[in-house]
Enzyme design. Structure first.
Site, PDB file in Angstrom:
ATOM      1  N   ASP A   1      -0.296  -6.532   4.996  1.00 21.73           N
ATOM      2  CA  ASP A   1      -0.879  -8.162   4.747  1.00 21.73           C
ATOM      3  C   ASP A   1       0.000  -9.218   5.339  1.00 21.73           C
ATOM      4  O   ASP A   1      -0.128 -10.252   5.872  1.00 21.73           O
ATOM      5  CB  ASP A   1      -0.953  -8.267   3.591  1.00 21.73           C
ATOM      6  CG  ASP A   1      -2.471  -7.004   3.371  1.00 21.73           C
ATOM      7  OD1 ASP A   1      -2.723  -6.337   4.250  1.00 21.73           O
ATOM      8  OD2 ASP A   1      -3.426  -6.697   2.441  1.00 21.73           O
TER       9      ASP A   1
ATOM     10  N   THR B   1       0.947  -1.325  -0.116  1.00 18.42           N
ATOM     11  CA  THR B   1       0.102   0.147  -0.172  1.00 18.42           C
ATOM     12  C   THR B   1       0.930   1.506  -0.184  1.00 18.42           C
ATOM     13  O   THR B   1       0.834   1.698  -0.791  1.00 18.42           O
ATOM     14  CB  THR B   1      -1.156   0.275   1.574  1.00 18.42           C
ATOM     15  OG1 THR B   1      -1.842  -1.267   1.063  1.00 18.42           O
ATOM     16  CG2 THR B   1      -1.417   1.302   1.545  1.00 18.42           C
TER      17      THR B   1
ATOM     18  N   SER C   1       1.029  -7.625  -1.102  1.00 18.00           N
ATOM     19  CA  SER C   1       2.102  -8.269  -0.032  1.00 18.00           C
ATOM     20  C   SER C   1       1.551 -10.293  -0.202  1.00 18.00           C
ATOM     21  O   SER C   1       1.678 -10.686   0.178  1.00 18.00           O
ATOM     22  CB  SER C   1       2.099  -7.777   1.021  1.00 18.00           C
ATOM     23  OG  SER C   1       1.659  -7.943   1.409  1.00 18.00           O
TER      24      SER C   1
END
Ligand code: ASP
Length: 333
Positions: free
Chosen positions: A88, A14, A56
């Site tokens: 994640d 992100t 991820s």
């Protein structure tokens, strides 16, 4: 005094994402990330590499190996390393790197963010600043730095899916905090052996979370297809006894076929203790299974991948499993 030299390794997540047609996609390189936080040049000098740009969710053990190799290749050249990564699976990568790179006397810091760096409200910039502050410090080993917390790589877990306070340290205190550019270190892990890099993992490790009434055939299926199976059982741990199928016999068959079986708990805090109840003690006393105790499931997965890439000998594997690495396990014996 000369500024510390830090290598920033970009992997996506992100933090590096931009909005695409169907949601956030990692686009920015590590060099582009750095442009958002020019003040980091006051902390250290930075070189950047971009290994991959992945959400991820798509990161696998082979990517952990590539990150470890990249660090190995220029280990002498830098004083510390920052790996920017999706949140994640960051805890899994942190655990993986903790076994692939052991006894590092240099800091290897994973960080990321819940909101992209280009957003007006974002945790990206502060997490990067904090990560560089730790990477340029005298701290060492694999750590995850997020929302001011410094967490051992073997103890991290993502415990919030949206808010900035995304990670917790499980069954172990946080190592320290970063506040306004200053580090408050609470724990000083020891390291005396020289740094050691590993290059192999056996990724055939499966995880089964028990649910009440689970079909024993699921256990059989997973055991057939993996080198090791981790069973996340209930409470302090045990295997159910149903009339519909014998979990005990299925586990025994798997063990006889040379598989590794680890029992752990699906309860987040305080770990397993199979000795307490008949449902756990019976299996612990009579079968050569392993028990996770206070280890996180993320660390158990990575440790088994590391162990099984080196040995299939049951006694040796058990000895390696119970030997603490990077503070991953405390309450053995
Ligand atoms: N899906 C993203 C990832 O793990 C989430 C994040 O980075 O926060 O790559």
């Amino acid at each position: 005094m000369d500024k510390k030299r830090i290598l920033l390794i970009g992997t996506g997540g992100t933090i590096a994402s931009e909005m695409g047609d169907s949601g956030l996609v990692p686009e920015l390189t590590s060099r582009q990330l750095l442009r958002y936080v020019p003040d980091i040049s006051g902390i250290c000098t930075v070189d950047c590499i971009q290994l991959f740009s992945l959400d991820s969710t798509n990161i696998r053990p082979e990517h952990w190996i590539r990150i470890a190799q990249a660090i190995h290749e220029c280990y002498e050249k830098y004083d510390g390393f920052v790996v920017s990564h999706g949140t994640d699976t960051m805890a899994y990568t942190a655990a993986g790197l903790s076994y692939l790179i052991q006894n590092s006397l240099k800091p290897i810091v994973l960080t990321g963010a819940q909101k992209p760096i280009g957003y007006e409200t974002t945790d990206s910039k502060q997490n990067l600043r904090d990560a560089f502050t730790v990477a340029a410090s005298a701290m060492f080993g694999v750590m995850l730095v997020f929302n001011g917390k410094i967490i051992m790589g073997t103890r991290a877990r993502k415990t919030r899916s949206k808010s900035f306070e995304a990670f917790s340290s499980i069954n172990y205190p946080i190592v320290g905090m970063v506040q306004d550019g200053r580090i408050f270190q609470y724990i000083r892990p020891e390291s005396s052996a020289p740094v050691r890099f590993y290059e192999a993992l056996d990724s055939k490790v499966a995880l089964l979370k028990l649910v009440p009434g689970i079909d024993c055939g699921v256990l059989e299926y997973l055991l057939e297809r993996s080198s090791a199976l981790i069973i996340e059982s209930f409470g302090v741990g045990g295997l159910p006894v149903y009339e519909t199928g014998s979990f005990y016999e299925t586990v025994k068959r798997g063990l006889d076929a040379g598989k590794t079986v680890v029992l752990t708990t699906q309860v987040e805090n305080e770990g397993s203790d199979l000795s307490v109840y008949h449902v756990g003690n019976r299996i612990k006393q009579s079968l050569p299974i392993l028990e996770a105790y206070d280890m996180t499931t993320e660390a158990v997965i990575a440790k088994l991948m590391w162990i099984l890439s080196q040995t299939t000998d049951r006694a040796k594997a058990a000895e390696m499993f119970y030997t603490p690495i990077a503070c991953d396990i405390l309450s053995v014996l």
